[in-house]
Design a protein around this motif. Sequence first.
Motif, PDB file in Angstrom:
ATOM      1  N   LYS A   1       0.913  -1.296   0.094  1.00 34.89           N
ATOM      2  CA  LYS A   1       0.134   0.438  -0.031  1.00 34.89           C
ATOM      3  C   LYS A   1       0.978   1.803   0.029  1.00 34.89           C
ATOM      4  CE  LYS A   1      -4.464  -2.017   1.967  1.00 34.89           C
ATOM      5  NZ  LYS A   1      -5.175  -1.994   3.288  1.00 34.89           N
ATOM      6  N   THR A   2       1.765   1.718   0.690  1.00 36.29           N
ATOM      7  CA  THR A   2       2.950   2.293   0.776  1.00 36.29           C
ATOM      8  C   THR A   2       3.394   2.746  -0.167  1.00 36.29           C
ATOM      9  OG1 THR A   2       4.450   1.355   1.911  1.00 36.29           O
ATOM     10  CG2 THR A   2       2.941   2.841   3.197  1.00 36.29           C
ATOM     11  N   GLU A   3       4.101   1.853  -1.004  1.00 36.14           N
ATOM     12  CA  GLU A   3       5.482   1.568  -2.233  1.00 36.14           C
ATOM     13  C   GLU A   3       4.724   1.677  -2.939  1.00 36.14           C
ATOM     14  OE1 GLU A   3       8.548  -0.839  -1.272  1.00 36.14           O
ATOM     15  OE2 GLU A   3       8.975   0.774   1.054  1.00 36.14           O
ATOM     16  N   LYS A   4       3.471   0.527  -3.369  1.00 32.99           N
ATOM     17  CA  LYS A   4       2.996  -0.010  -4.568  1.00 32.99           C
ATOM     18  C   LYS A   4       3.805  -0.873  -5.360  1.00 32.99           C
ATOM     19  CE  LYS A   4      -0.308   2.600  -3.807  1.00 32.99           C
ATOM     20  NZ  LYS A   4      -1.139   2.403  -3.103  1.00 32.99           N
ATOM     21  N   TRP A   5       4.436  -1.375  -4.142  1.00 29.95           N
ATOM     22  CA  TRP A   5       6.084  -2.750  -5.107  1.00 29.95           C
ATOM     23  C   TRP A   5       4.908  -3.544  -3.926  1.00 29.95           C
ATOM     24  CZ3 TRP A   5      10.061  -5.046  -3.877  1.00 29.95           C
ATOM     25  CH2 TRP A   5      10.988  -5.372  -4.682  1.00 29.95           C
ATOM     26  N   LEU A   6       5.931  -4.155  -4.429  1.00 30.03           N
ATOM     27  CA  LEU A   6       5.759  -5.750  -2.872  1.00 30.03           C
ATOM     28  C   LEU A   6       6.513  -6.798  -3.835  1.00 30.03           C
ATOM     29  CD1 LEU A   6       5.037  -7.084  -0.523  1.00 30.03           C
ATOM     30  CD2 LEU A   6       3.171  -8.264  -1.954  1.00 30.03           C
ATOM     31  N   HIS A   7       7.992  -7.271  -2.914  1.00 29.72           N
ATOM     32  CA  HIS A   7       9.030  -8.032  -3.561  1.00 29.72           C
ATOM     33  C   HIS A   7       7.884  -9.707  -3.873  1.00 29.72           C
ATOM     34  CE1 HIS A   7      11.916 -11.004  -2.153  1.00 29.72           C
ATOM     35  NE2 HIS A   7      12.350 -10.125  -2.511  1.00 29.72           N
ATOM     36  N   ASN A   8       8.482  -9.702  -4.785  1.00 28.30           N
ATOM     37  CA  ASN A   8       8.035 -11.176  -5.113  1.00 28.30           C
ATOM     38  C   ASN A   8       8.150 -12.904  -3.967  1.00 28.30           C
ATOM     39  OD1 ASN A   8       6.983 -13.316  -7.343  1.00 28.30           O
ATOM     40  ND2 ASN A   8       9.153 -14.438  -6.768  1.00 28.30           N
ATOM     41  N   ARG A   9       8.642 -12.357  -3.147  1.00 29.39           N
ATOM     42  CA  ARG A   9       8.846 -13.986  -1.511  1.00 29.39           C
ATOM     43  C   ARG A   9       7.227 -12.723  -1.108  1.00 29.39           C
ATOM     44  NH1 ARG A   9       9.296 -18.755  -0.593  1.00 29.39           N
ATOM     45  NH2 ARG A   9      10.501 -18.749  -2.347  1.00 29.39           N
ATOM     46  N   VAL A  10       7.323 -12.332  -0.773  1.00 33.42           N
ATOM     47  CA  VAL A  10       6.343 -11.778  -0.386  1.00 33.42           C
ATOM     48  C   VAL A  10       4.625 -11.824  -0.923  1.00 33.42           C
ATOM     49  CG1 VAL A  10       5.038 -10.357   1.585  1.00 33.42           C
ATOM     50  CG2 VAL A  10       7.774 -10.337   0.753  1.00 33.42           C
ATOM     51  N   ARG A  11       5.303 -11.846  -2.572  1.00 27.92           N
ATOM     52  CA  ARG A  11       3.557 -11.162  -3.099  1.00 27.92           C
ATOM     53  C   ARG A  11       3.201 -12.947  -2.405  1.00 27.92           C
ATOM     54  NH1 ARG A  11       4.334  -7.603  -8.185  1.00 27.92           N
ATOM     55  NH2 ARG A  11       6.055  -6.182  -7.330  1.00 27.92           N
TER      56      ARG A  11
END
Length: 436
Positions: free
Chosen positions: A302-312
């Motif tokens: 929500k804050t960065e509008k991007w997410l690390h693949n592992r966490v996805r």
Amino acid sequence: MRALYLFKRDLRLEDNRALAYASERHREILPLFVFDPEIIESLKAEGERLYYVVRAVERLSKRIKLYCAYGKTHEVLRDVFRVYKPSHLYTAVSYSWDGVERNKSIKKVCEEFGVEYVEVFENFLVDPREVPQRKVYTPFYKEWIKRVDLGEGKVKEFQVPELSLPQIEQIKPMLKLSDYRHFDPDQCEKRLESFSFESYEDTRNYPAMDGTSKLSPCIRFGILSLRKIFKKAQGKSEQFIKELAWREFWYHIALNFPETKNVEFQEKRRNIAWENREEYIEAFLEGKTGYPIVDAGIRQLKTEKWLHNRVRMILASFLTKVLLVDWRIGEEFFKEHLLDYDQVVNVGNWQWSASVGADPKPFRLFNPILQAQRYDPECKYIKKYLPGLAQVPCHMLHNPISHALPYHKLVVNYYERVNLSKRAYGLTQNQIGDDF
Ligand SMILES: Cc1cc2nc3c(=O)[nH]c(=O)nc-3n(C[C@H](O)[C@H](O)[C@H](O)COP(=O)(O)OP(=O)(O)OC[C@H]3O[C@@H](n4cnc5c(N)ncnc54)[C@H](O)[C@@H]3O)c2cc1C
């Protein structure tokens, strides 16, 4: 003869085969980018993500006189055709479900006005139609890698006509933008130059490290050419090249199995009884599940509008297999937030994570406790995104079932839920263990 070049997700001049093709055939090209409110609305892209696109358009506008418009693409084109009478319209091919439909409607407008419509292959390393049909990634990759063609799309110099069409400065006031600093199209080149492809294999799974390329927005909007990225990684990281192939695999699946836009790739998984409980969905979307690794991921997204693949992957597994919520709800949530949102890639990955997609493995289970211990061993990632937990010992953050945390109540007990989930997937309790 004047041509119109319609930029879409190929916002660059360098190594752009579609634009190169147009520039070989026309000395005069009218370059156009359309901010289409229908697309913006469907992606809920106003604010930060639209700001990124504007920055990419501004970047391109420094190099050529790029005309811009705000309006429904087909209406904008009608107006431009009426007044400026191009003989041809060139644009990059699209293989996404919505993109194919959009290109069809562009072609129709061209036909109405007697403008020749030319669609050129770009935005992929291999044309996904050229790979013989495969349902599994590894055999696909073996075919795909043989076909990679790194021939550069060199754009020849062309003239841009002086027209009274707006440019980005005139369009910007019509757009709802919010400042966004986490990614900037101006950084794509620098990132590509400085990224350590040699270390990728060792670092890519640890979300607290700066260990993945973070080039996904540059790829999504075509700010960098895929061929250029491929060449940088070549000989340094086969794993990285395999990730580029994953992107194209999902397009290959979408093209060969178009129904998978809405339904599960695996027929036997089309009738899972998703619980879709409101309180679970709400806890997830608000990052209040009580599992720090999950909630930290939601916060990053929500804050960065991007997410690390592992966490996805952890998030997608948690929503579908622990909370038993339909993967389509997760897909929609990512669509609203991801800067690199790509319909085909997102649907493919959500289906894969939910074990309903193109994946030979019958069931993948990401235990949030083991995942946190293994991939965020010092809780750096958790503490970065949940600073309120900075003082809590890491072993407690890893295992919120065994330790009461000064924090949200657990939405569910993981171990109780997985058995339920296995039943919903038609598996017996001991059939499948945890995954890494
Ligand atoms: C549930 C879920 C949803 C996802 N949704 C999207 C999405 O909408 N858009 C998107 O670009 N990626 C999506 N991904 C894939 C992947 O998470 C991102 O591409 C990656 O995290 C982007 O970070 P990076 O550029 O640092 O990746 P790197 O690890 O540096 O990889 C390099 C590039 O390879 C491609 N890539 C890597 N992993 C994948 C993958 N699993 N599938 C397809 N391409 C991949 C991307 O273009 C990426 O930029 C999703 C993954 C999951 C599990």
